[in-house]
Design an enzyme around this catalytic site. Structure first.
Site, PDB file in Angstrom:
ATOM      1  N   GLY A  80      62.871 -16.578  76.038  1.00 21.13           N
ATOM      2  CA  GLY A  80      64.026 -17.474  76.117  1.00 21.13           C
ATOM      3  C   GLY A  80      65.034 -17.034  75.084  1.00 21.13           C
ATOM      4  O   GLY A  80      64.724 -16.983  73.902  1.00 21.13           O
ATOM      5  N   HIS A  81      66.197 -16.651  75.556  1.00 18.58           N
ATOM      6  CA  HIS A  81      67.220 -16.216  74.622  1.00 18.58           C
ATOM      7  C   HIS A  81      68.347 -17.223  74.597  1.00 18.58           C
ATOM      8  O   HIS A  81      68.975 -17.477  75.613  1.00 18.58           O
ATOM      9  CB  HIS A  81      67.763 -14.842  75.041  1.00 18.58           C
ATOM     10  CG  HIS A  81      66.793 -13.743  74.772  1.00 18.58           C
ATOM     11  ND1 HIS A  81      66.867 -12.524  75.375  1.00 18.58           N
ATOM     12  CD2 HIS A  81      65.736 -13.695  73.957  1.00 18.58           C
ATOM     13  CE1 HIS A  81      65.876 -11.756  74.931  1.00 18.58           C
ATOM     14  NE2 HIS A  81      65.174 -12.459  74.074  1.00 18.58           N
ATOM     15  N   ASP A 127      60.534 -15.370  69.017  1.00 19.92           N
ATOM     16  CA  ASP A 127      61.553 -16.316  68.539  1.00 19.92           C
ATOM     17  C   ASP A 127      62.204 -15.877  67.227  1.00 19.92           C
ATOM     18  O   ASP A 127      62.612 -16.715  66.427  1.00 19.92           O
ATOM     19  CB  ASP A 127      60.959 -17.729  68.357  1.00 19.92           C
ATOM     20  CG  ASP A 127      60.310 -18.224  69.629  1.00 19.92           C
ATOM     21  OD1 ASP A 127      60.854 -17.936  70.704  1.00 19.92           O
ATOM     22  OD2 ASP A 127      59.257 -18.870  69.541  1.00 19.92           O
ATOM     23  N   LYS A 154      66.036 -12.467  68.582  1.00 16.15           N
ATOM     24  CA  LYS A 154      66.368 -11.165  69.176  1.00 16.15           C
ATOM     25  C   LYS A 154      67.593 -11.248  70.073  1.00 16.15           C
ATOM     26  O   LYS A 154      68.391 -10.317  70.126  1.00 16.15           O
ATOM     27  CB  LYS A 154      65.188 -10.637  70.012  1.00 16.15           C
ATOM     28  CG  LYS A 154      63.963 -10.307  69.211  1.00 16.15           C
ATOM     29  CD  LYS A 154      62.842  -9.823  70.111  1.00 16.15           C
ATOM     30  CE  LYS A 154      62.251 -10.895  70.998  1.00 16.15           C
ATOM     31  NZ  LYS A 154      61.560 -11.976  70.311  1.00 16.15           N
ATOM     32  N   GLN A 207      59.103 -11.581  73.292  1.00 19.26           N
ATOM     33  CA  GLN A 207      58.006 -11.996  72.399  1.00 19.26           C
ATOM     34  C   GLN A 207      58.034 -11.167  71.109  1.00 19.26           C
ATOM     35  O   GLN A 207      59.106 -10.823  70.652  1.00 19.26           O
ATOM     36  CB  GLN A 207      56.633 -11.925  73.098  1.00 19.26           C
ATOM     37  CG  GLN A 207      56.468 -12.944  74.228  1.00 19.26           C
ATOM     38  CD  GLN A 207      57.036 -12.489  75.550  1.00 19.26           C
ATOM     39  OE1 GLN A 207      56.797 -11.370  75.983  1.00 19.26           O
ATOM     40  NE2 GLN A 207      57.780 -13.342  76.214  1.00 19.26           N
TER      41      GLN A 207
HETATM   42  P1  IMP Z   1      52.334 -16.794  77.771  1.00 20.14           P
HETATM   43  O1  IMP Z   1      53.146 -15.601  77.456  1.00 20.14           O
HETATM   44  O2  IMP Z   1      53.105 -17.869  78.503  1.00 20.14           O
HETATM   45  O3  IMP Z   1      51.047 -16.455  78.456  1.00 20.14           O
HETATM   46  O4  IMP Z   1      51.902 -17.485  76.379  1.00 20.14           O
HETATM   47  C1  IMP Z   1      51.004 -16.866  75.484  1.00 20.14           C
HETATM   48  C2  IMP Z   1      51.430 -17.139  74.036  1.00 20.14           C
HETATM   49  O5  IMP Z   1      52.649 -16.460  73.765  1.00 20.14           O
HETATM   50  C3  IMP Z   1      51.705 -18.608  73.718  1.00 20.14           C
HETATM   51  O6  IMP Z   1      51.339 -18.863  72.382  1.00 20.14           O
HETATM   52  C4  IMP Z   1      53.200 -18.732  73.869  1.00 20.14           C
HETATM   53  O7  IMP Z   1      53.729 -19.812  73.119  1.00 20.14           O
HETATM   54  C5  IMP Z   1      53.638 -17.391  73.301  1.00 20.14           C
HETATM   55  N1  IMP Z   1      54.929 -16.948  73.818  1.00 20.14           N
HETATM   56  C6  IMP Z   1      55.209 -16.437  75.027  1.00 20.14           C
HETATM   57  N2  IMP Z   1      56.501 -16.103  75.122  1.00 20.14           N
HETATM   58  C7  IMP Z   1      57.055 -16.382  73.934  1.00 20.14           C
HETATM   59  C8  IMP Z   1      58.373 -16.210  73.395  1.00 20.14           C
HETATM   60  O8  IMP Z   1      59.300 -15.719  74.030  1.00 20.14           O
HETATM   61  N3  IMP Z   1      58.541 -16.634  72.112  1.00 20.14           N
HETATM   62  C9  IMP Z   1      57.527 -17.140  71.361  1.00 20.14           C
HETATM   63  N4  IMP Z   1      56.307 -17.305  71.810  1.00 20.14           N
HETATM   64  C10 IMP Z   1      56.053 -16.926  73.094  1.00 20.14           C
END
Ligand code: IMP
Length: 429
Positions: A41-42, A14, A17, A225
Protein backbone atom coordinates in the site's frame (compact mmCIF):
# COMPACT_ATOMS: atom_id res chain seq x y z
CA UNK A 1 24.25 8.78 -13.36
CA UNK A 2 22.83 5.24 -13.15
CA UNK A 3 20.46 3.84 -15.76
CA UNK A 4 18.32 2.28 -13.06
CA UNK A 5 17.46 2.51 -9.39
CA UNK A 6 16.10 -0.41 -7.36
CA UNK A 7 14.20 0.65 -4.27
CA UNK A 8 13.43 -1.82 -1.52
CA UNK A 9 12.40 -1.63 2.12
CA UNK A 10 15.01 -2.79 4.63
CA UNK A 11 12.74 -3.22 7.65
CA UNK A 12 9.29 -4.85 7.92
CA UNK A 13 7.69 -2.85 5.10
CA UNK A 14 5.92 0.50 5.44
CA UNK A 15 9.23 2.38 5.38
CA UNK A 16 7.74 5.05 3.13
CA UNK A 17 8.99 3.56 -0.15
CA UNK A 18 6.06 5.06 -2.10
CA UNK A 19 7.29 8.55 -1.36
CA UNK A 20 10.89 7.73 -2.38
CA UNK A 21 9.75 5.95 -5.54
CA UNK A 22 7.56 8.93 -6.37
CA UNK A 23 10.54 11.24 -5.94
CA UNK A 24 12.80 9.27 -8.30
CA UNK A 25 10.03 8.72 -10.84
CA UNK A 26 10.36 12.27 -12.09
CA UNK A 27 13.56 11.13 -13.87
CA UNK A 28 12.49 7.58 -14.82
CA UNK A 29 10.87 6.34 -18.03
CA UNK A 30 9.54 3.14 -16.51
CA UNK A 31 8.51 2.12 -13.00
CA UNK A 32 8.41 -1.65 -12.54
CA UNK A 33 7.08 -3.94 -9.83
CA UNK A 34 8.60 -7.38 -9.45
CA UNK A 35 7.06 -9.12 -6.40
CA UNK A 36 4.19 -9.06 -3.93
CA UNK A 37 0.69 -8.03 -4.84
CA UNK A 38 -2.02 -5.83 -3.43
CA UNK A 39 -0.80 -6.54 0.09
CA UNK A 40 1.37 -3.47 -0.49
CA UNK A 41 0.00 0.00 0.00
CA UNK A 42 1.58 3.21 -1.11
CA UNK A 43 0.21 6.43 0.26
CA UNK A 44 1.16 9.44 -1.81
CA UNK A 45 0.44 13.05 -1.07
CA UNK A 46 0.60 15.17 -4.21
CA UNK A 47 -0.51 18.79 -4.01
CA UNK A 48 -2.24 17.97 -0.74
CA UNK A 49 -4.28 15.13 -2.29
CA UNK A 50 -3.88 11.64 -0.87
CA UNK A 51 -3.88 8.62 -3.22
CA UNK A 52 -3.41 5.04 -2.04
CA UNK A 53 -2.38 2.39 -4.55
CA UNK A 54 -1.83 -1.27 -3.76
CA UNK A 55 -0.89 -2.91 -7.03
CA UNK A 56 -0.32 -0.43 -9.82
CA UNK A 57 3.05 1.30 -9.32
CA UNK A 58 2.69 4.74 -7.81
CA UNK A 59 4.70 6.06 -10.77
CA UNK A 60 1.43 6.19 -12.68
CA UNK A 61 0.81 9.60 -11.08
CA UNK A 62 3.65 10.98 -13.21
CA UNK A 63 2.18 11.41 -16.72
CA UNK A 64 5.44 10.61 -18.53
CA UNK A 65 6.07 7.25 -16.83
CA UNK A 66 5.10 3.77 -17.97
CA UNK A 67 4.32 1.20 -15.29
CA UNK A 68 5.27 -2.47 -15.64
CA UNK A 69 3.92 -5.31 -13.50
CA UNK A 70 6.23 -8.30 -13.85
CA UNK A 71 5.57 -12.01 -13.62
CA UNK A 72 6.81 -12.12 -10.01
CA UNK A 73 3.76 -10.13 -8.91
CA UNK A 74 0.56 -11.95 -7.97
CA UNK A 75 -2.37 -10.05 -9.40
CA UNK A 76 -5.88 -9.79 -8.08
CA UNK A 77 -7.57 -8.75 -11.32
CA UNK A 78 -10.54 -7.19 -9.52
CA UNK A 79 -8.22 -5.01 -7.51
CA UNK A 80 -6.27 -4.12 -10.65
CA UNK A 81 -9.43 -2.98 -12.45
CA UNK A 82 -10.63 -1.10 -9.39
CA UNK A 83 -7.37 0.86 -9.28
CA UNK A 84 -7.64 1.55 -13.01
CA UNK A 85 -11.06 3.07 -12.47
CA UNK A 86 -9.88 5.14 -9.47
CA UNK A 87 -7.06 6.49 -11.64
CA UNK A 88 -9.46 7.22 -14.52
CA UNK A 89 -11.76 9.08 -12.17
CA UNK A 90 -8.79 11.10 -10.97
CA UNK A 91 -8.31 12.19 -14.59
CA UNK A 92 -5.21 10.11 -15.31
CA UNK A 93 -5.12 9.46 -19.04
CA UNK A 94 -4.01 6.86 -21.51
CA UNK A 95 -3.77 4.05 -18.97
CA UNK A 96 -3.87 1.24 -21.58
CA UNK A 97 -0.66 2.58 -23.08
CA UNK A 98 1.00 3.24 -19.75
CA UNK A 99 0.31 0.13 -17.68
CA UNK A 100 1.89 -3.12 -18.90
CA UNK A 101 0.71 -6.25 -17.12
CA UNK A 102 2.70 -9.44 -17.68
CA UNK A 103 0.80 -12.34 -19.21
CA UNK A 104 2.83 -14.60 -16.90
CA UNK A 105 1.54 -13.09 -13.65
CA UNK A 106 -0.28 -15.48 -11.38
CA UNK A 107 -3.85 -14.54 -10.59
CA UNK A 108 -5.21 -14.17 -7.09
CA UNK A 109 -8.74 -15.52 -7.33
CA UNK A 110 -11.62 -15.82 -4.87
CA UNK A 111 -10.57 -19.08 -3.28
CA UNK A 112 -7.12 -17.68 -2.44
CA UNK A 113 -8.71 -14.84 -0.52
CA UNK A 114 -11.15 -17.20 1.23
CA UNK A 115 -8.33 -19.55 2.21
CA UNK A 116 -6.13 -16.72 3.48
CA UNK A 117 -8.98 -15.39 5.61
CA UNK A 118 -10.00 -18.85 6.84
CA UNK A 119 -6.44 -19.55 8.02
CA UNK A 120 -6.16 -16.20 9.74
CA UNK A 121 -9.48 -16.68 11.46
CA UNK A 122 -8.33 -19.97 12.96
CA UNK A 123 -7.22 -19.75 16.56
CA UNK A 124 -3.70 -21.07 16.01
CA UNK A 125 -1.03 -20.37 13.43
CA UNK A 126 -2.10 -16.78 12.86
CA UNK A 127 0.45 -14.71 10.90
CA UNK A 128 -1.48 -11.48 10.74
CA UNK A 129 -1.61 -11.48 6.92
CA UNK A 130 -3.42 -8.85 4.90
CA UNK A 131 -6.00 -11.53 3.90
CA UNK A 132 -5.53 -10.56 0.24
CA UNK A 133 -4.85 -14.15 -0.83
CA UNK A 134 -1.14 -13.50 -1.41
CA UNK A 135 0.20 -16.63 0.34
CA UNK A 136 -2.28 -19.08 -1.22
CA UNK A 137 -1.61 -17.64 -4.71
CA UNK A 138 2.17 -18.06 -4.33
CA UNK A 139 1.57 -21.58 -2.99
CA UNK A 140 -0.33 -22.46 -6.16
CA UNK A 141 2.46 -21.01 -8.27
CA UNK A 142 5.04 -23.23 -6.55
CA UNK A 143 2.80 -26.30 -6.71
CA UNK A 144 2.06 -25.60 -10.40
CA UNK A 145 -1.68 -25.28 -9.92
CA UNK A 146 -1.79 -21.54 -10.46
CA UNK A 147 -3.96 -19.69 -12.95
CA UNK A 148 -1.99 -17.13 -14.91
CA UNK A 149 -3.10 -14.03 -16.78
CA UNK A 150 -2.54 -15.83 -20.10
CA UNK A 151 -4.96 -18.59 -19.02
CA UNK A 152 -7.82 -16.08 -18.98
CA UNK A 153 -7.69 -16.15 -22.79
CA UNK A 154 -7.79 -19.91 -23.16
CA UNK A 155 -11.23 -20.79 -21.93
CA UNK A 156 -10.67 -24.55 -22.07
CA UNK A 157 -7.46 -24.48 -20.05
CA UNK A 158 -8.90 -21.97 -17.60
CA UNK A 159 -12.00 -24.08 -17.02
CA UNK A 160 -10.05 -27.32 -16.62
CA UNK A 161 -7.55 -25.84 -14.17
CA UNK A 162 -10.34 -24.14 -12.31
CA UNK A 163 -12.38 -27.32 -11.96
CA UNK A 164 -9.44 -29.15 -10.45
CA UNK A 165 -8.51 -26.30 -8.17
CA UNK A 166 -12.05 -25.69 -7.01
CA UNK A 167 -12.54 -29.33 -6.08
CA UNK A 168 -9.48 -29.19 -3.84
CA UNK A 169 -9.97 -25.70 -2.43
CA UNK A 170 -13.65 -26.20 -1.76
CA UNK A 171 -12.90 -29.41 0.09
CA UNK A 172 -10.45 -27.49 2.27
CA UNK A 173 -12.77 -24.53 2.75
CA UNK A 174 -15.80 -26.64 3.62
CA UNK A 175 -14.40 -29.67 5.39
CA UNK A 176 -11.30 -28.31 7.06
CA UNK A 177 -12.09 -24.66 7.73
CA UNK A 178 -15.90 -24.99 7.92
CA UNK A 179 -16.61 -22.00 5.68
CA UNK A 180 -18.64 -21.59 2.46
CA UNK A 181 -17.25 -23.03 -0.77
CA UNK A 182 -16.89 -21.07 -4.03
CA UNK A 183 -19.28 -21.78 -6.91
CA UNK A 184 -17.92 -22.73 -10.34
CA UNK A 185 -20.66 -21.07 -12.40
CA UNK A 186 -20.41 -17.60 -10.96
CA UNK A 187 -16.66 -17.94 -11.21
CA UNK A 188 -16.51 -18.63 -14.96
CA UNK A 189 -18.89 -15.79 -15.88
CA UNK A 190 -17.07 -13.34 -13.65
CA UNK A 191 -13.64 -14.13 -15.06
CA UNK A 192 -14.82 -13.99 -18.67
CA UNK A 193 -15.85 -10.39 -18.01
CA UNK A 194 -12.58 -9.66 -16.25
CA UNK A 195 -10.55 -11.09 -19.16
CA UNK A 196 -12.13 -8.60 -21.57
CA UNK A 197 -11.36 -5.64 -19.36
CA UNK A 198 -7.78 -6.75 -18.67
CA UNK A 199 -6.87 -7.41 -22.29
CA UNK A 200 -5.73 -3.90 -23.27
CA UNK A 201 -3.14 -3.89 -20.47
CA UNK A 202 -1.52 -7.27 -21.14
CA UNK A 203 1.98 -7.37 -22.60
CA UNK A 204 5.09 -9.52 -22.75
CA UNK A 205 6.69 -7.49 -19.98
CA UNK A 206 9.99 -9.37 -20.09
CA UNK A 207 10.48 -8.53 -23.81
CA UNK A 208 9.31 -4.93 -23.37
CA UNK A 209 11.67 -4.34 -20.47
CA UNK A 210 14.60 -6.01 -22.23
CA UNK A 211 14.06 -3.74 -25.22
CA UNK A 212 13.70 -0.63 -23.07
CA UNK A 213 16.94 -1.40 -21.22
CA UNK A 214 18.75 -1.91 -24.55
CA UNK A 215 17.47 1.48 -25.69
CA UNK A 216 18.96 3.11 -22.58
CA UNK A 217 15.63 3.95 -20.95
CA UNK A 218 15.76 4.80 -17.24
CA UNK A 219 14.12 2.23 -15.02
CA UNK A 220 12.92 2.48 -11.46
CA UNK A 221 12.28 -0.82 -9.72
CA UNK A 222 9.70 -0.55 -6.96
CA UNK A 223 9.99 -3.16 -4.22
CA UNK A 224 7.09 -4.01 -1.94
CA UNK A 225 7.18 -5.05 1.73
CA UNK A 226 10.72 -5.23 3.14
CA UNK A 227 13.75 -7.46 3.60
CA UNK A 228 12.61 -8.61 7.05
CA UNK A 229 9.41 -9.92 5.42
CA UNK A 230 11.31 -11.88 2.74
CA UNK A 231 10.12 -15.49 2.61
CA UNK A 232 13.66 -16.84 3.14
CA UNK A 233 15.62 -14.09 4.86
CA UNK A 234 12.85 -12.45 6.87
CA UNK A 235 11.59 -13.38 10.32
CA UNK A 236 10.11 -16.66 9.06
CA UNK A 237 7.31 -17.75 9.34
CA UNK A 238 6.12 -14.19 10.07
CA UNK A 239 6.89 -13.05 6.55
CA UNK A 240 5.16 -12.55 3.24
CA UNK A 241 5.30 -15.24 0.55
CA UNK A 242 7.55 -13.55 -1.96
CA UNK A 243 11.22 -12.69 -2.32
CA UNK A 244 11.69 -9.05 -1.35
CA UNK A 245 15.44 -8.77 -1.95
CA UNK A 246 16.76 -6.63 -4.83
CA UNK A 247 17.92 -9.69 -6.78
CA UNK A 248 14.24 -10.38 -7.31
CA UNK A 249 14.04 -7.29 -9.52
CA UNK A 250 15.56 -9.27 -12.41
CA UNK A 251 13.74 -12.54 -11.70
CA UNK A 252 10.32 -11.00 -11.20
CA UNK A 253 10.45 -9.09 -14.46
CA UNK A 254 12.29 -11.51 -16.69
CA UNK A 255 15.09 -9.13 -17.70
CA UNK A 256 18.51 -8.44 -16.23
CA UNK A 257 18.87 -5.14 -14.43
CA UNK A 258 21.12 -2.64 -16.25
CA UNK A 259 24.83 -2.79 -15.41
CA UNK A 260 24.67 0.72 -14.10
CA UNK A 261 22.08 0.30 -11.33
CA UNK A 262 21.89 1.96 -7.95
CA UNK A 263 20.30 -0.07 -5.16
CA UNK A 264 18.62 1.96 -2.46
CA UNK A 265 17.26 0.60 0.81
CA UNK A 266 14.57 2.66 2.50
CA UNK A 267 14.54 2.87 6.29
CA UNK A 268 12.21 4.67 8.60
CA UNK A 269 13.94 6.66 11.36
CA UNK A 270 12.25 4.32 13.85
CA UNK A 271 10.73 0.83 13.41
CA UNK A 272 7.22 -0.40 12.72
CA UNK A 273 5.71 -3.75 12.03
CA UNK A 274 2.16 -4.80 11.21
CA UNK A 275 0.87 -8.31 11.80
CA UNK A 276 2.31 -10.97 14.07
CA UNK A 277 5.96 -11.83 14.64
CA UNK A 278 8.95 -10.88 16.77
CA UNK A 279 9.80 -7.20 17.09
CA UNK A 280 12.63 -6.68 19.61
CA UNK A 281 12.43 -2.87 19.91
CA UNK A 282 8.63 -2.69 20.10
CA UNK A 283 7.30 -0.04 22.49
CA UNK A 284 4.13 -1.35 24.09
CA UNK A 285 3.79 1.66 26.39
CA UNK A 286 2.14 5.07 25.99
CA UNK A 287 5.16 6.35 24.05
CA UNK A 288 4.60 3.63 21.45
CA UNK A 289 1.01 4.90 21.08
CA UNK A 290 2.27 8.46 20.79
CA UNK A 291 4.68 7.47 18.03
CA UNK A 292 1.85 5.71 16.18
CA UNK A 293 -0.27 8.84 16.30
CA UNK A 294 2.45 11.31 15.37
CA UNK A 295 3.69 9.08 12.55
CA UNK A 296 0.12 8.15 11.37
CA UNK A 297 1.19 4.54 11.67
CA UNK A 298 -1.89 2.77 10.40
CA UNK A 299 -1.69 0.25 7.54
CA UNK A 300 -2.41 1.70 4.08
CA UNK A 301 -3.89 -1.65 3.03
CA UNK A 302 -5.77 -2.91 6.07
CA UNK A 303 -5.98 0.18 8.29
CA UNK A 304 -4.48 -1.88 11.13
CA UNK A 305 -2.52 0.04 13.78
CA UNK A 306 1.17 -0.57 13.24
CA UNK A 307 3.33 -1.71 16.13
CA UNK A 308 5.96 0.97 16.77
CA UNK A 309 9.43 0.90 18.29
CA UNK A 310 12.92 2.37 18.31
CA UNK A 311 15.22 2.01 15.34
CA UNK A 312 16.70 -1.49 15.32
CA UNK A 313 20.11 -1.23 13.71
CA UNK A 314 20.88 -4.92 14.23
CA UNK A 315 17.91 -5.72 12.01
CA UNK A 316 18.83 -3.03 9.46
CA UNK A 317 22.46 -4.17 9.30
CA UNK A 318 21.34 -7.76 8.75
CA UNK A 319 18.91 -6.62 6.03
CA UNK A 320 21.71 -4.74 4.29
CA UNK A 321 23.96 -7.76 4.51
CA UNK A 322 21.48 -10.17 2.90
CA UNK A 323 20.40 -7.67 0.26
CA UNK A 324 23.83 -6.25 -0.60
CA UNK A 325 22.52 -2.70 -0.27
CA UNK A 326 25.00 0.10 0.43
CA UNK A 327 22.83 3.18 -0.04
CA UNK A 328 19.92 4.33 2.07
CA UNK A 329 17.01 6.72 1.98
CA UNK A 330 15.66 7.62 5.40
CA UNK A 331 12.07 8.64 6.03
CA UNK A 332 10.05 10.13 8.88
CA UNK A 333 12.91 11.69 10.84
CA UNK A 334 10.45 14.59 11.17
CA UNK A 335 8.21 12.37 13.32
CA UNK A 336 10.99 12.13 15.91
CA UNK A 337 11.37 15.91 16.20
CA UNK A 338 10.69 17.13 19.73
CA UNK A 339 12.09 14.15 21.62
CA UNK A 340 14.70 14.91 24.25
CA UNK A 341 16.61 11.74 23.48
CA UNK A 342 16.36 8.76 21.16
CA UNK A 343 17.33 5.15 21.47
CA UNK A 344 18.79 2.89 18.80
CA UNK A 345 19.25 -0.83 19.22
CA UNK A 346 22.83 -1.95 18.56
CA UNK A 347 22.78 -5.56 19.85
CA UNK A 348 20.46 -8.14 21.40
CA UNK A 349 20.94 -10.07 24.57
CA UNK A 350 19.80 -13.68 24.70
CA UNK A 351 20.43 -16.02 27.63
CA UNK A 352 23.43 -14.00 28.77
CA UNK A 353 24.98 -13.76 25.28
CA UNK A 354 25.21 -10.86 22.87
CA UNK A 355 23.67 -11.37 19.43
CA UNK A 356 24.67 -9.12 16.56
CA UNK A 357 22.40 -10.45 13.85
CA UNK A 358 18.90 -11.81 13.25
CA UNK A 359 18.78 -15.48 14.27
CA UNK A 360 17.09 -17.95 11.90
CA UNK A 361 14.83 -19.13 14.72
CA UNK A 362 12.11 -16.52 15.23
CA UNK A 363 11.27 -17.91 18.65
CA UNK A 364 14.75 -16.79 19.78
CA UNK A 365 14.24 -13.33 18.28
CA UNK A 366 10.99 -13.08 20.21
CA UNK A 367 12.89 -13.54 23.47
CA UNK A 368 15.89 -11.25 22.99
CA UNK A 369 16.37 -8.06 25.00
CA UNK A 370 17.47 -5.08 22.93
CA UNK A 371 20.66 -3.27 23.96
CA UNK A 372 20.29 0.44 23.31
CA UNK A 373 22.54 3.37 22.66
CA UNK A 374 20.99 6.71 23.65
CA UNK A 375 21.44 9.72 21.40
CA UNK A 376 20.33 13.34 21.92
CA UNK A 377 17.14 14.41 20.12
CA UNK A 378 16.29 17.55 18.14
CA UNK A 379 13.30 19.82 18.30
CA UNK A 380 13.34 21.75 15.03
CA UNK A 381 10.64 21.29 12.39
CA UNK A 382 12.32 19.62 9.40
CA UNK A 383 9.62 19.91 6.76
CA UNK A 384 10.94 23.00 5.01
CA UNK A 385 14.62 22.02 5.01
CA UNK A 386 16.08 21.13 1.58
CA UNK A 387 19.78 21.36 2.33
CA UNK A 388 21.73 18.81 4.33
CA UNK A 389 23.78 21.56 6.01
CA UNK A 390 20.64 23.04 7.53
CA UNK A 391 19.42 19.97 9.41
CA UNK A 392 19.76 20.05 13.21
CA UNK A 393 23.12 18.97 14.54
CA UNK A 394 21.64 16.14 16.59
CA UNK A 395 19.86 14.76 13.54
CA UNK A 396 23.19 14.90 11.73
CA UNK A 397 24.66 12.84 14.57
CA UNK A 398 21.76 10.38 14.41
CA UNK A 399 22.32 9.89 10.66
CA UNK A 400 26.07 9.61 11.12
CA UNK A 401 25.54 6.96 13.79
CA UNK A 402 23.37 4.96 11.36
CA UNK A 403 25.96 5.27 8.60
CA UNK A 404 28.84 4.25 10.82
CA UNK A 405 26.99 1.32 12.38
CA UNK A 406 25.66 -0.09 9.11
CA UNK A 407 28.49 0.87 6.76
CA UNK A 408 25.88 2.21 4.33
CA UNK A 409 25.58 5.73 3.02
CA UNK A 410 22.46 7.90 3.32
CA UNK A 411 21.62 9.33 -0.11
CA UNK A 412 18.29 10.89 0.61
CA UNK A 413 16.31 12.21 3.58
CA UNK A 414 12.57 12.60 3.49
CA UNK A 415 11.48 15.38 5.82
CA UNK A 416 7.70 15.24 5.50
CA UNK A 417 4.77 13.61 3.72
CA UNK A 418 4.64 15.94 0.70
CA UNK A 419 6.35 15.20 -2.62
CA UNK A 420 8.68 18.17 -2.25
CA UNK A 421 9.84 17.40 1.33
CA UNK A 422 13.15 15.78 0.38
CA UNK A 423 16.84 16.44 0.94
CA UNK A 424 18.66 14.80 -1.95
CA UNK A 425 22.26 14.42 -0.86
CA UNK A 426 23.45 12.61 -3.96
CA UNK A 427 21.26 12.96 -7.00
CA UNK A 428 20.60 9.50 -8.44
CA UNK A 429 19.36 10.40 -11.90
P1 IMP B 1 0.68 -11.30 3.44
O1 IMP B 1 1.72 -10.68 2.58
O2 IMP B 1 -0.68 -10.67 3.27
O3 IMP B 1 0.65 -12.79 3.32
O4 IMP B 1 1.07 -11.01 4.98
C1 IMP B 1 2.21 -11.59 5.59
C2 IMP B 1 2.86 -10.59 6.55
O5 IMP B 1 3.43 -9.52 5.80
C3 IMP B 1 1.90 -9.92 7.53
O6 IMP B 1 2.59 -9.68 8.74
C4 IMP B 1 1.56 -8.61 6.87
O7 IMP B 1 1.15 -7.63 7.81
C5 IMP B 1 2.91 -8.26 6.26
N1 IMP B 1 2.79 -7.39 5.09
C6 IMP B 1 2.39 -7.71 3.85
N2 IMP B 1 2.46 -6.65 3.03
C7 IMP B 1 2.93 -5.64 3.77
C8 IMP B 1 3.27 -4.27 3.46
O8 IMP B 1 3.15 -3.79 2.35
N3 IMP B 1 3.73 -3.54 4.51
C9 IMP B 1 3.92 -4.06 5.76
N4 IMP B 1 3.64 -5.30 6.07
C10 IMP B 1 3.14 -6.10 5.09
Amino acid sequence: MPQAVVIIGVQWGDEGKGKIVDYYTSAADIVARFQGGNNAGHTLVVEGKKTILHLIPSGILHPHAKCFIGSGVVVDPENFLEEVSILREAGIQDLENRIYLSDRCHLIVDYHKHLDAARENKKSGKLGTTKRGIGPAYEDRASRRGLRVADLFNEKVFEEKLKENLAEKNFLLKEYYGVSPVSMESFMTKYQGIAKQLKPFIRDVSAELFQSIEEGKKILYEGAQGVLLDVDYGTYPYVTSSQTLPSQAALGLGARVPKDTLFIGVIKAYSTRVGEGPFPTELTDAFGDELRESGSEYGATTGRPRRCGWLDLVAVKYALQVSGIKNLAITKADVLSGLFELKVCTAYEYQGNRLHTIPADSSILAKVTPIYETLPGWSEDLTAIRNINEIPKNLQNYLKFIEEFTGARINLISTGAGREAVIDIQKAF
